[in-house]
Design an enzyme around this catalytic site. Structure first.
Site, PDB file in Angstrom:
ATOM      1  N   SER A 113      36.617  85.816  66.281  1.00 22.08           N
ATOM      2  CA  SER A 113      37.264  85.128  67.165  1.00 22.08           C
ATOM      3  C   SER A 113      38.063  86.213  68.229  1.00 22.08           C
ATOM      4  CB  SER A 113      38.140  84.213  66.425  1.00 22.08           C
ATOM      5  OG  SER A 113      38.914  83.272  67.168  1.00 22.08           O
TER       6      SER A 113
ATOM      7  N   HIS B  57      34.472  82.268  68.760  1.00 28.01           N
ATOM      8  CA  HIS B  57      35.237  80.979  69.251  1.00 28.01           C
ATOM      9  C   HIS B  57      35.684  81.398  70.904  1.00 28.01           C
ATOM     10  CE1 HIS B  57      37.138  80.364  65.013  1.00 28.01           C
ATOM     11  NE2 HIS B  57      36.278  79.621  65.236  1.00 28.01           N
TER      12      HIS B  57
ATOM     13  N   ASP C 258      39.007  79.984  60.341  1.00 31.75           N
ATOM     14  CA  ASP C 258      37.785  79.565  60.269  1.00 31.75           C
ATOM     15  C   ASP C 258      36.788  80.769  59.658  1.00 31.75           C
ATOM     16  OD1 ASP C 258      35.612  77.829  60.753  1.00 31.75           O
ATOM     17  OD2 ASP C 258      35.457  78.393  62.922  1.00 31.75           O
TER      18      ASP C 258
END
Lengths: 193, 274
Positions: free
Chosen positions: A11, A38, A131
Site C-alpha cells: 500500500s 492500493h 488489509d
C-alpha cells in the site's frame, strides 16, 4: 516443496518498494507473482508501464479469465477486486470495498490460498492499512509460506506490523533479503554454485 | 481418482438446490466469487458447514432471499468510468442521432444509477424524447429501488466529479432534489425508462435494440456462460447496433469477436457488423 505462485500486498510506500523488488528479480525467475497495490480508483495504469520498464520480468495488469504463468508479474487493475480461481485463472469483481480498499489484499490472498494451498507464498509489504492481515492468516492455515517486510525497514510500518500481529510469519525481513530468499526458493541449487 | 475439496462439493450442491427450488442459476458463475459470498453469509449466520445452508435455503424463503441478495452484486455508480461516458457521447451518440426511434437495453442495471446517467446524457444530447431504455435485472429488490430513483447523498460529490469528467454539459445538481440524507432524481428522467425483471442466464431475447449496455456483469460468469449471453446480445442488436461492455470485459473468449468492429478499443465499445 515446489512453490507455484507468489502473492504480494502493498500500500503506502509501495511504488519504491516494487521498484526495488522488480529490478532485483531476474528474467528467468520461475514463479508467477500477483500483486495488489492500493491506489486511487481513477488511476489510469500508466505506472504499470513505468514499472515494466524497470523490470526484467513482464509487468502487466491482470485480465479476467487470464491463465497465470511464470515470467509475469500481474497487478490488480484499479477499482476491481482480483481473485484466483482453482483452475489458476483470474476473476475480477466490483464487490464492495473491503478494508476500505478495492482491490483488497485480503480478497486476493484468501482466494489464492484456496487455489494454491501449501504451494503459495504470501508477502505483506509497506502500508498504512491492516488489509492483508486476514489474508496472510488464511495462507498460513492452508500451509503456505508467510513473509512480512520488517516493519522497521518499511516506509509505512502499520501494514506489516498488522500482519505480524495476526500470525507468526515464517520470515520477517528487509526488502532486499526477501528478494534473496525468493531467489533461493526458486532455485535451491544456486547456493552451492 | 481426483478428490474434490469437500467445500467445493457443498457449494455445487447448494447452487443446484437454489436452481431447482427457485430457478436462479449461479452454477456457471465465477467460483471464487461465489465461495467468498457464501462464506460471508455462513460466518454471519454462525454455521460451520456450507451444507447447513442447503437445508436452510430449501426450507426458509427468507434465508433464500438473503442468499440471493448476497450472490447478486449491486455495486454501481452514476457515470461510473467517466472516460467511457465521454466516449459514448463522442462516438455512439452520432450513430443514435441517425435513428427516428431509439431502443436501449441496459442489462444488469442493479439499483439504476447507470440507467439514470444514460437518461441524463440523452436529455443533454436532445435524444431522450425519442428513446426507450429497457433497464433490466434479475434482482427485484434492486429494481424496486431503481424505480424509486432515490439515492443516498453520500456519493453525490463523487458522482458530480464523474459527471463533469464525462463531459456533462450542465450542473449535476440540476438533475435531483435534495431531501435530508437522500437525493430524488428528477421525474423527467424516469419517463422513458422501462424497469423489467430479466435474467441473463435463463431468459431470452425480448426486443430488438440499437444499443446494449452490460457493464461489469459478465466478469462474474465463466467462459461458457459469457458466450451464451453474448449470443443473446447478438440476437437482440440490430445490424449496426452498439454493444458496451465494462472496462475489463471483452469479446476475446467468445465466438462473437468477428461479429463486431471496435468503436473504442480501450472503453470496450463495439459496433455490430452489417
Amino acid at each position: 516443496m515446489k512453490h507455484e505462485a507468489i502473492v504480494i500486498g502493498v500500500s503506502s510506500g509501495g511504488m519504491s518498494a516494487m521498484k526495488v523488488l522488480f529490478s532485483l528479480l531476474p528474467k528467468d525467475f520461475n514463479i508467477p507473482i500477483i500483486i495488489v497495490q492500493h491506489l486511487n480508483a481513477r488511476s489510469d495504469g500508466q505506472w504499470i508501464q513505468l514499472l515494466n520498464n524497470e523490470s526484467n520480468l513482464h509487468v502487466k495488469e491482470a485480465d479476467e479469465k487470464e491463465a497465470i504463468v511464470a515470467g509475469n508479474i500481474y497487478i490488480a487493475p484499479p477499482n476491481y477486486h482480483l481473485m484466483i480461481e482453482k483452475d489458476k485463472t483470474f476473476s475480477l469483481t466490483i464487490d464492495e470495498r473491503f478494508n476500505y480498499a478495492r482491490p483488497s489484499i485480503d480478497v486476493l490472498f484468501e482466494s489464492a490460498a484456496e487455489a494454491y494451498k501449501n504451494t503459495l507464498i504470501g508477502i505483506v509489504l509497506t502500508g498504512a492499512n491492516h488489509d492483508g492481515a486476514n489474508g496472510i492468516k488464511r495462507i498460513k492455515e492452508y500451509g503456505g509460506l508467510a513473509i512480512v517486510q520488517d516493519p522497521k525497514t518499511a516506509e509505512c510500518a502499520y501494514m506489516p506490523a498488522s500482519a505480524i500481529a495476526a500470525i507468526t510469519p515464517d520470515y520477517i525481513l528487509p526488502l532486499k533479503n526477501i528478494v534473496a530468499l525468493l531467489l533461493k526458493i526458486d532455485n535451491p541449487k544456486s547456493e552451492s554454485e | 481418482m481426483i478428490h474434490k475439496d469437500t467445500s467445493d462439493i457443498e457449494i455445487s450442491l447448494l447452487l443446484e438446490a437454489i436452481f431447482q427450488k427457485y430457478g436462479y442459476d449461479f452454477r456457471q458463475y465465477s467460483q471464487a466469487h461465489i465461495r467468498r459470498r457464501l462464506m460471508n453469509r455462513m460466518k454471519m449466520t454462525g454455521f460451520e458447514y456450507i451444507s447447513q445452508m442447503q437445508s436452510e435455503v430449501l426450507n426458509d424463503e427468507l434465508f433464500a432471499s438473503k442468499l440471493l441478495q448476497d450472490l447478486s452484486i449491486t455495486v454501481t455508480e452514476m457515470f461510473r468510468d467517466p472516460a467511457f461516458y465521454k466516449s459514448l457521447r463522442e462516438k455512439v451518440i452520432p450513430i443514435l442521432k441517425t435513428y427516428p426511434f431509439i431502443k436501449i437495453w441496459h442489462a444488469g442495471c442493479a439499483t439504476g444509477e447507470e440507467a439514470y446517467s444514460m437518461a441524463i446524457l440523452l436529455q443533454e444530447e436532445g435524444l431522450y424524447d425519442r428513446t426507450t431504455i429497457y433497464a433490466t435485472d434479475f434482482n427485484q429488490l434492486a429494481l424496486n429501488q431503481a424505480k424509486e430513483g432515490i439515492f443516498s447523498n453520500k456519493m453525490i460529490k463523487e458522482y458530480s466529479v464523474n459527471y463533469q469528467l464525462s463531459g456533462g454539459k450542465d450542473s449535476f445538481s440540476s438533475y435531483y432534489t435534495s431531501n435530508y440524507d437522500n437525493v430524488i432524481m428528477n421525474q423527467s428522467l424516469k419517463k422513458n425508462i422501462v424497469w423489467a425483471n430479466h435474467n441473463l442466464v435463463t431468459d431470452s431475447v425480448f426486443a430488438e435494440v440499437n444499443l446494449i449496455l452490460c457493464r461489469n456483469v459478465l466478469i462474474y460468469f465463466d467462459k461458457d456462460l459469457q458466450n451464451k449471453v453474448q449470443e443473446l446480445f447478438n440476437n437482440s442488436l440490430i445490424n449496426g447496433g452498439v454493444l458496451c461492455l465494462g472496462s475489463k470485459e471483452s469479446l476475446c473468449y467468445t465466438d462473437f469477436q468477428e461479429e463486431y468492429i471496435e468503436l473504442d478499443k480501450y472503453q470496450r465499445i463495439y459496433k455490430k457488423r452489417y
